[in-house]
Motif scaffolding. Structure first.
Motif, PDB file in Angstrom:
ATOM      1  N   HIS A   1       0.842  -1.211   0.000  1.00 16.79           N
ATOM      2  CA  HIS A   1       0.000   0.000   0.000  1.00 16.79           C
ATOM      3  C   HIS A   1       0.874   1.257   0.000  1.00 16.79           C
ATOM      4  O   HIS A   1       0.615   2.216  -0.751  1.00 16.79           O
ATOM      5  CB  HIS A   1      -0.906  -0.012   1.241  1.00 16.79           C
ATOM      6  N   LEU A   2       1.907   1.266   0.835  1.00 23.54           N
ATOM      7  CA  LEU A   2       2.780   2.432   0.935  1.00 23.54           C
ATOM      8  C   LEU A   2       3.522   2.679  -0.378  1.00 23.54           C
ATOM      9  O   LEU A   2       3.693   3.819  -0.820  1.00 23.54           O
ATOM     10  CB  LEU A   2       3.776   2.241   2.075  1.00 23.54           C
ATOM     11  N   GLU A   3       3.970   1.601  -1.013  1.00 25.23           N
ATOM     12  CA  GLU A   3       4.694   1.739  -2.276  1.00 25.23           C
ATOM     13  C   GLU A   3       3.785   2.260  -3.386  1.00 25.23           C
ATOM     14  O   GLU A   3       4.225   2.983  -4.280  1.00 25.23           O
ATOM     15  CB  GLU A   3       5.286   0.391  -2.679  1.00 25.23           C
ATOM     16  N   LYS A   4       2.509   1.893  -3.304  1.00 23.15           N
ATOM     17  CA  LYS A   4       1.573   2.276  -4.360  1.00 23.15           C
ATOM     18  C   LYS A   4       0.944   3.644  -4.123  1.00 23.15           C
ATOM     19  O   LYS A   4       0.789   4.440  -5.052  1.00 23.15           O
ATOM     20  CB  LYS A   4       0.477   1.213  -4.471  1.00 23.15           C
TER      21      LYS A   4
ATOM     22  N   VAL B   1      -2.460   8.321   2.046  1.00 27.83           N
ATOM     23  CA  VAL B   1      -3.696   7.536   1.960  1.00 27.83           C
ATOM     24  C   VAL B   1      -3.690   6.503   3.082  1.00 27.83           C
ATOM     25  O   VAL B   1      -2.766   5.691   3.184  1.00 27.83           O
ATOM     26  CB  VAL B   1      -3.815   6.815   0.594  1.00 27.83           C
ATOM     27  N   ILE B   2      -4.697   6.557   3.934  1.00 27.25           N
ATOM     28  CA  ILE B   2      -4.746   5.672   5.098  1.00 27.25           C
ATOM     29  C   ILE B   2      -5.024   4.238   4.659  1.00 27.25           C
ATOM     30  O   ILE B   2      -5.954   3.967   3.899  1.00 27.25           O
ATOM     31  CB  ILE B   2      -5.826   6.141   6.090  1.00 27.25           C
ATOM     32  N   TRP B   3      -4.228   3.326   5.168  1.00 29.02           N
ATOM     33  CA  TRP B   3      -4.361   1.893   4.871  1.00 29.02           C
ATOM     34  C   TRP B   3      -5.229   1.218   5.929  1.00 29.02           C
ATOM     35  O   TRP B   3      -5.159   1.551   7.116  1.00 29.02           O
ATOM     36  CB  TRP B   3      -2.971   1.267   4.860  1.00 29.02           C
ATOM     37  N   THR B   4      -6.081   0.319   5.520  1.00 31.55           N
ATOM     38  CA  THR B   4      -6.887  -0.468   6.456  1.00 31.55           C
ATOM     39  C   THR B   4      -6.723  -1.945   6.127  1.00 31.55           C
ATOM     40  O   THR B   4      -6.417  -2.307   4.985  1.00 31.55           O
ATOM     41  CB  THR B   4      -8.384  -0.109   6.375  1.00 31.55           C
ATOM     42  N   TYR B   5      -6.937  -2.770   7.119  1.00 31.39           N
ATOM     43  CA  TYR B   5      -6.794  -4.213   6.910  1.00 31.39           C
ATOM     44  C   TYR B   5      -7.747  -4.940   7.860  1.00 31.39           C
ATOM     45  O   TYR B   5      -7.752  -4.680   9.065  1.00 31.39           O
ATOM     46  CB  TYR B   5      -5.353  -4.650   7.189  1.00 31.39           C
TER      47      TYR B   5
END
Length: 688
Positions: A497-500, A505-509
């Motif tokens: 996610h960070l690379e893209k 942009v906040i990542w969720t999982y």
């Protein structure tokens, strides 16, 4: 066009002080189960009247087990679902428990109903949090404080600390110097009323000191952990415990921990929803908990249908919405759903139907037109409203689950023990009849008998321990693999996610995958444990049967009944809230404070490991210990019962017919034994 004459009939209902006879409606499904308990009680009474001391002692102990049977029902629910009002209606006291408690209240209230007790035996017991539990809240802010601290959510953590400090100071103000002394203590009362209960489970806002306070509401509520109320209700046909839980939505997540323990201790869970809320993502904590319970053990009661304008139409839509939500989020999609109104039930019990608001009365008639059918039996207005309230349907659902679940399990367990007592007497009688001179001798000396019993016990317990070690080792490995795999996948997803998208942009999982893996591992462990325990119990019973055959010269078809393996408790803790379940601004703040992808990944891995470790540890330790301890105690009890029986009969091995009749009752012993065996055989057929 609505039936105005029906509305008039409701408003002209009688105003009796109490309609507790309504509690009888809905429990008809227990008749078969109660008939079986009466039959089993009769068998045990016959056995307890035998003059043999060992038989009498064992039979009396089994009777006590049967009479002490108290199925428990745990109630959980949404905020403002009317759960407590429903509990009050279920026990016939519409205003017993305060229904508008402060969100901080974390009290589990257990209502113990006993139809055979006297009203004078009503009593109450209140337990306070102990020092360790209170310290965890005060020093760390409970589960929420721990989570916020791990995440570095300083703002959230400060809010929690402020709330904790506020609560502590209010408690000190109310209780003074006694505050710390009360922790870990109990208060017992010989009776109770609404005012007493409010002192322990309802939080007030302002309190003076002992001399100036005008209200005692909520005086001890901050530190009360549980309340047990024991009451007589002759209208309810069996002992029953209805447990009202605090829910899963408090600031410190203390409620969630307490509710998890309450659900784990029950066989039936009633989830109370509001007709206005159905189920949504707001209720994910609730769905996560019940998703770990078998669908058959979950009942969903949709309350407050009295507030719907057109329940006849809206209820079908609400049910479809609930089932879709449960399917989407892996909940118990096949759970039974019942619709009703605690408000209607309370008014029916209090004979205050004339107090229904016009809108509520109109909803009642609308629902009546859809659900009530013409019958020869003419109900009173109170009975009609009671049925429309859904309480009888809830009673019927509980009756089914008691009859086929915990109730049947208890009958089967006790019936097997009773069968073994009867078989022991029959074995001794057979030995006597096989001796022409009427003076039989026991075919095994006491020392040999003791040695054989010791050998069986040592071997069985050692095998149980060894087999458990093997199963637990495999189970732990599976849990650890699942845990590690989840962390690796989640961390990889974060880096990707960070690379893209970068850091803005906040990542969720979703941790759903972890929960499914943990649940699967536990289910496999549970199934393997049940099979292993059953096989071992059967083997021990065969070994005991062989001793009977040798000692009494019996035929090969003689068999002692093996004990029943205990139920494997559901893994409720899997539904516990973890950091990834919580969506909010503090997550955004956490991401933005980190620098560099490796810092994101390392910190994330560390935090989620700390969050999920307690769940995995509970599955490894608490759940395993519960299963293993139950199996060990069941085996030990079985072997102790057989030891007592065989040694007792060995002592009478040289008696003649007259002595035998003196020990085991009368010349009609054989007829009584046959009657007992037939009754037990019928119970066994029902169980099968």
């Amino acid at each position: 066009m609505k039936d105005e004459s029906g509305l008039s009939a409701l408003h002209s209902a009688a105003t009796d002080a109490s309609n507790v006879h309504l509690l009888k409606i809905g429990f008809e499904g227990l008749e078969g189960f109660l008939a079986k308990t009466n039959d089993l009680d009769s068998v045990l009474r016959d056995l307890s009247e035998m003059d043999d001391a060992n038989t009498r002692k064992s039979a009396i102990a089994l009777q006590k087990q049967l009479h002490a049977l108290e199925p428990s029902v745990t109630m959980v629910g949404q905020v403002k679902s009317g759960k407590t009002s429903l509990v009050n209606a279920m026990v016939g006291y519409p205003n017993l428990l305060p229904a508008d408690v402060n969100p901080w209240t974390s009290v589990v209230t257990s209502l113990h109903i006993d139809p055979t007790a006297s009203k004078s035996s009503n009593r109450a017991k209140f337990k306070f949090f102990d020092q360790d539990e209170w310290s965890r809240l005060i020093e760390k802010g409970g589960r929420m404080g721990e989570l916020a601290s791990r995440a570095g959510a300083d703002e959230e953590l400060e809010k929690v600390k402020q709330q904790v400090e506020e609560m502590r100071e209010k408690s000190r103000t109310r209780l003074g110097r006694r505050f710390e002394l009360l922790l870990g203590q109990e208060h017992d009362y010989d009776s109770f009323d609404e005012e007493l209960i409010k002192r322990y489970v309802c939080l007030g806002d302002d309190f003076g000191d002992d001399d100036t306070s005008t209200s005692t509401d909520g005086r001890f509520a901050d530190i009360t952990k549980s309340a047990d109320l024991f009451m007589q209700r002759a209208e309810v046909p069996l002992k029953l415990c209805i447990r009202d839980t605090p829910g899963v939505n408090d600031t410190f997540m203390m409620r969630e921990q307490i509710t998890i323990r309450a659900i784990r201790d029950s066989r039936i869970c009633v989830v109370v929803l509001s007709a206005h809320q159905a189920l949504s993502t707001v209720d994910m904590a609730l769905i996560r908990l019940i998703s770990n319970i078998k669908s058959r053990e979950v009942i969903i009661f949709v309350n407050r249908i009295d507030e719907l304008s057109d329940p006849a139409t809206q209820i079908d839509e609400i049910e479809q919405s609930i089932r879709e939500t449960l399917r989407t989020h892996n909940g118990p999609a096949d759970a039974q759903i019942i619709f009703g109104s605690a408000y209607w039930a309370g008014n029916a019990l209090s004979a205050t139907l004339n107090c229904l608001s016009p809108d509520s009365a109109q909803s009642l008639l609308n629902w009546a037109e859809k659900t009530l059918h013409a019958s020869k039996k003419i109900d009173t207005p109170q009975e009609l409203v009671w049925k429309l309230s859904g309480i009888p349907s809830l009673y019927a659902a509980l009756s089914e689950r008691i009859s086929e679940g915990i109730g049947q399990d208890a009958i089967e367990k006790i019936a097997r023990c009773a069968s073994n007592l009867a078989k022991g007497i029959e074995a001794a009688s057979h030995r006597l009849a096989s001796c022409p001179d009427g003076a039989p001798t026991f075919c095994m000396d006491k020392q040999t008998l003791l040695s054989e019993l010791e050998r069986i016990e040592t071997r069985s317990l050692r095998k149980l321990e060894t087999d458990f070690e093997t199963l637990v080792s495999s189970y732990h490995s599976r849990l650890e693999r699942s845990h590690k795999s989840f962390l690796e996948r989640a961390t990889a997803s974060l880096v990707m996610h960070l690379e893209k998208y970068g850091e803005d942009v906040i990542w969720t999982y979703e941790p759903t995958g972890l929960r499914l893996l943990l649940r699967s591992a536990y289910q496999i462990f549970g199934a393997n444990t049940q099979k292993m325990t059953k096989d071992l119990f059967d083997s021990a019973a065969r070994d005991i049967s062989e001793i009977y055959k040798q000692a009494f010269g019996l035929e090969d078809n003689f068999e002692i009944e093996a004990p029943v393996p205990s139920r494997v408790p559901p893994p409720i803790v899997i539904g516990q809230t973890i950091a990834l379940d919580i969506k909010g601004n503090w997550w955004k703040n956490w991401w933005q404070r980190k620098r560099g992808y490796q810092a994101y990944a390392a910190n994330f891995n560390e935090m989620i490991m700390a969050e999920t470790d307690p769940i995995v540890r509970d599955l490894k330790v608490t759940q395993v210990a519960s299963v293993q301890n139950d199996a060990t105690s069941t085996l030990k009890q079985f072997l102790a019962e057989q030891r007592s029986t065989l040694l007792g009969f060995g002592e009478h091995g040289g008696c003649n017919q007259e002595d035998f009749d003196g020990i085991f009752g009368s010349p009609e012993t054989e007829g009584r034994l046959n009657a007992m065996k037939n009754t037990i055989a019928n119970l066994a057929r029902d169980a099968a």
